[in-house]
Write a protein that holds these residues in place. Structure first.
Motif, mmCIF file in Angstrom:
data_model
loop_
_atom_site.group_PDB
_atom_site.id
_atom_site.type_symbol
_atom_site.label_atom_id
_atom_site.label_comp_id
_atom_site.label_asym_id
_atom_site.label_seq_id
_atom_site.Cartn_x
_atom_site.Cartn_y
_atom_site.Cartn_z
ATOM 1 N N ALA A 98 16.530 -32.964 9.071
ATOM 2 C CA ALA A 98 17.437 -32.168 9.717
ATOM 3 C C ALA A 98 16.912 -30.562 10.151
ATOM 4 C CB ALA A 98 18.386 -31.667 8.538
ATOM 5 N N ALA A 117 26.185 -24.070 8.972
ATOM 6 C CA ALA A 117 25.541 -25.104 7.964
ATOM 7 C C ALA A 117 25.106 -24.607 6.846
ATOM 8 C CB ALA A 117 24.386 -25.940 8.676
ATOM 9 N N SER A 118 24.450 -23.293 6.651
ATOM 10 C CA SER A 118 24.174 -22.683 5.316
ATOM 11 C C SER A 118 25.271 -22.552 4.428
ATOM 12 C CB SER A 118 23.660 -21.454 5.773
ATOM 13 O OG SER A 118 22.988 -20.758 4.816
ATOM 14 N N VAL A 120 28.323 -24.222 4.111
ATOM 15 C CA VAL A 120 28.706 -25.260 3.789
ATOM 16 C C VAL A 120 27.687 -25.965 2.832
ATOM 17 C CG1 VAL A 120 29.322 -27.639 4.364
ATOM 18 C CG2 VAL A 120 29.901 -25.819 5.947
ATOM 19 N N ALA A 121 26.518 -25.558 3.101
ATOM 20 C CA ALA A 121 25.504 -25.979 2.024
ATOM 21 C C ALA A 121 25.502 -25.384 0.736
ATOM 22 C CB ALA A 121 24.155 -25.944 2.796
ATOM 23 N N THR A 141 23.537 -34.878 1.344
ATOM 24 C CA THR A 141 24.321 -33.870 2.149
ATOM 25 C C THR A 141 24.030 -32.565 2.229
ATOM 26 O OG1 THR A 141 26.262 -35.335 1.987
ATOM 27 C CG2 THR A 141 26.457 -33.150 2.880
ATOM 28 N N TYR A 142 23.727 -31.757 0.935
ATOM 29 C CA TYR A 142 23.180 -30.787 0.645
ATOM 30 C C TYR A 142 21.985 -30.288 1.542
ATOM 31 C CZ TYR A 142 20.472 -26.837 -1.234
ATOM 32 O OH TYR A 142 19.738 -25.936 -1.401
ATOM 33 N N LEU A 145 22.411 -30.487 5.221
ATOM 34 C CA LEU A 145 22.779 -29.211 5.748
ATOM 35 C C LEU A 145 21.721 -27.764 5.539
ATOM 36 C CD1 LEU A 145 26.511 -29.634 4.439
ATOM 37 C CD2 LEU A 145 25.860 -29.391 6.771
ATOM 38 N N GLN A 146 20.968 -28.007 4.556
ATOM 39 C CA GLN A 146 20.257 -26.834 4.247
ATOM 40 C C GLN A 146 19.107 -26.845 5.181
ATOM 41 O OE1 GLN A 146 20.876 -24.048 1.767
ATOM 42 N NE2 GLN A 146 19.084 -23.342 2.913
ATOM 43 N N PHE A 148 19.114 -28.312 8.151
ATOM 44 C CA PHE A 148 19.458 -27.666 9.311
ATOM 45 C C PHE A 148 19.463 -26.158 9.486
ATOM 46 C CE2 PHE A 148 22.440 -26.800 12.643
ATOM 47 C CZ PHE A 148 22.066 -28.151 13.742
ATOM 48 N N ALA A 149 20.025 -25.788 8.395
ATOM 49 C CA ALA A 149 19.965 -24.144 8.730
ATOM 50 C C ALA A 149 18.726 -23.533 8.517
ATOM 51 C CB ALA A 149 20.706 -23.580 7.386
#
Length: 294
Positions: A98, A117-118, A120-121, A141-142, A145-146, A148-149
């Protein structure tokens, strides 16, 4: 010892109270003669071969019974160190993939998607931390998202200071290796007092960083992420990340010793990922200060 890490301290986590590995209490109203311990954990081994009532076992069957392999953790569905390593590798791989997507897909000046993203993570991470049952999809999922950030942030840092990401990764790996060695060699012992002191320092550190963020939002600079004071804060942050790793190691060791179910290896992987993410981000900030650009 019960861990102070919220990831590992959920009620029923890493204990036998939930019926782990066939140790749960019998259900009320169990019929006489019924196996109250659930399915036979020795299925597939000589221990599972039962003779019809009244028929003695042959010499060959007795020989196989007493010389056959005993049922191990895998056969009984208990958590092993290999399970933790495998789940942690899957979680970190998701995070890295990610991060690579964000690195190559987003302009380094655009932090909008990274901030979203951060946030939501963070929410997903809190849900996972305080959720009684383990949810591998939520954990992955975490990680996505993490990752990606972190990929977007890392790209921005690396654009300003070439090579800083490699340095931060190597620094994170060094901290992990050093803490693992210190823990396994007995140089660090996770006692109740050790946990209380560490958690108190961590809470104070998080509160101070929140105050600093609020101050920065109003245009004030407390100097906590720049100059000599920023170096001290960065070192404290990395030290706290190392402290979290020691709690993770102790919780994993205790879980394996208590015969926690295999699915709990996902909780262990999540805890390790949280600690490594914390250390990496603090390492990134510290190296940026040391290289003269915060």
């Amino acid at each position: 010892m019960r861990s102070s890490n919220p990831v590992f301290s959920r009620e029923g986590s890493f204990t036998r109270d939930s019926g782990y590995a066939g140790f749960g209490a019998a259900q009320a109203g169990t019929q006489h003669g019924q196996n109250q311990y659930g399915q036979n954990p020795y299925a597939g081994t000589p221990y599972a071969q039962q003779q019809p009532q009244g028929q003695p076992m042959t010499d060959e069957q007795l020989y196989e019974l007493y010389n056959g392999p005993s049922a191990g953790p895998a056969a009984t569905g208990r958590m092993t160190l290999d399970d933790v390593v495998a789940r942690t590798a899957m979680t970190l791989l998701t995070l890295v993939v990610a991060g690579a997507v964000a690195w190559f897909a987003l302009p380094f000046e655009n932090f909008g998607f990274a901030i979203a993203a951060s946030l939501v993570a963070m929410v997903v991470g809190l849900v996972v931390s305080f959720k009684r049952s383990v949810s591998p999809p939520l954990i992955l999922t975490y990680a996505a998202l993490q990752g990606f950030a972190m990929g977007a942030v890392s790209h921005a840092f690396n654009t300003m200071l070439n090579g800083i990401v490699i340095q931060a990764v190597l620094g994170t790996a060094a901290v992990f290796g050093a803490m693992l060695f210190a823990y396994k060699s007995g140089r660090i012992r996770v006692t109740a007092r050790y946990q209380r002191i560490g958690i108190a320092i961590a809470l104070g550190f998080v509160l101070l960083m929140m105050v600093n963020m609020i101050a920065m939002a109003f245009g004030a600079d407390m100097g906590l992420r720049s100059g000599p004071l920023g170096i001290v804060v960065g070192l404290v942050g990395i030290g706290l990340g190392a402290f979290f790793l020691s709690l993770d190691f102790a919780a994993i060791e205790e879980a394996i010793a208590q015969g926690a179910p295999q699915r709990e290896s996902w909780r262990a992987a999540f805890g390790l990922t949280l600690s490594l993410v914390w250390i990496y981000m603090e390492m990134l900030r510290l190296i940026a200060i040391l290289r003269g650009d915060d």
